[in-house]
Design a protein around this motif. Sequence first.
Motif, PDB file in Angstrom:
ATOM      1  N   GLU A 104       0.946  -1.195   0.053  1.00 36.42           N
ATOM      2  CA  GLU A 104      -0.085   0.060   0.031  1.00 36.42           C
ATOM      3  C   GLU A 104       0.850   1.213  -0.117  1.00 36.42           C
ATOM      4  N   ASP A 106       2.371   4.322  -2.373  1.00 32.53           N
ATOM      5  CA  ASP A 106       1.800   5.011  -3.438  1.00 32.53           C
ATOM      6  C   ASP A 106       2.585   5.119  -4.721  1.00 32.53           C
ATOM      7  N   GLU A 161      -2.604   0.479  -9.491  1.00 30.16           N
ATOM      8  CA  GLU A 161      -2.759   2.016  -8.635  1.00 30.16           C
ATOM      9  C   GLU A 161      -1.343   2.542  -8.078  1.00 30.16           C
ATOM     10  N   VAL A 162      -0.382   2.445  -8.695  1.00 27.83           N
ATOM     11  CA  VAL A 162       0.984   2.954  -7.992  1.00 27.83           C
ATOM     12  C   VAL A 162       1.397   3.900  -9.314  1.00 27.83           C
ATOM     13  N   ASP A 163       1.986   5.097  -8.808  1.00 29.63           N
ATOM     14  CA  ASP A 163       2.544   6.052  -9.441  1.00 29.63           C
ATOM     15  C   ASP A 163       3.952   5.852  -9.749  1.00 29.63           C
ATOM     16  N   HIS A 221       4.771  13.604  -8.142  1.00 23.46           N
ATOM     17  CA  HIS A 221       4.359  12.160  -7.348  1.00 23.46           C
ATOM     18  C   HIS A 221       5.291  12.111  -6.120  1.00 23.46           C
TER      19      HIS A 221
END
Length: 322
Positions: A104, A106, A161-163, A221
Amino acid sequence: MEIGVHTPPLADESLEEALPYLDGLGVGAIEPGVGGHPGQAHLTRSAYLDDERAQAELANLLAEYDMQISALATHNNPLHPDDERAAHADTELREAIRLAAQLEVDAVTCFSGLPAGSPADETPNWITAPWPPQHADALEYQWEHAIEYWGELADFAADHEVDVAIEMHPNMLVYEPHGLARLREATGERIGANFDPSHLYWQGITITDAIRYLGEHDAIHHVHAKDTQIYDAQAREKGVLDTTPYDDEPNRSWLFRSVGYGHGEAHWKDIVSTLRMIGYDGTLSIEHEDSLTSSREGLEKAIDLLGRAIFETQPGEAYWAE
């Protein structure tokens, strides 16, 4: 905002040893390496990827010190003309993205990579001028190759869902803000910047203007806190494209410095304020590569300065404007 630390300078200590030290200094986030040039001294991908028990133990260790992971770092060259080296870098990056999703986290920080100048070349080619014309042709080839690769990688990152936070770096295709914006425009919003000012300083780029420009593209980011000092006596003679070894400090045009030793506290407060203006309230991850001081002293001085610069609360209503 949070003060973080990119952990390779503490590679001679285990994560269990490094965390209480960082916690005692007021650090709230770490950016461990999981491959490539940062190595993986504190977080080995194979030890945690797809292993729920190991991930739970890591979560408990981080929670003990109220520490978060701001990003996973794997800096390498997935565009390398050597297919084996490119494939290795690509595997590192994709596994880092998968691991980030499972933890989890980012973002994954990395480089854009650098191709050769043509399909027949064997060495990456950093092109800094469009003339003679074959260099412009080579640059066009490089961008076509990069957009194809990063477009596919962006889809992979979006699925998890990762930058993907790319550090603008010399000897990489993306080394300044307009190149970063171009890659993002061509590949999608998952591709953005790990905004590290250190290489922008010596290129003559105004840091707050670069933040505003990338902020217009919603493209930051993650952020590195790393300073650079330009030494005018050397730069006046040979410019700033300096190939002098990093450890030959007296003869270099510029050096990486601990935060505050290239630019003063007021400048770093301007950086923090501009980041807030464009909506960034994440981690400022200190990257220590100052050859004039030890890792611990450099980190401690940077943490001390940033502790006075960052905002720890959200702004209230502008009651004075009502």
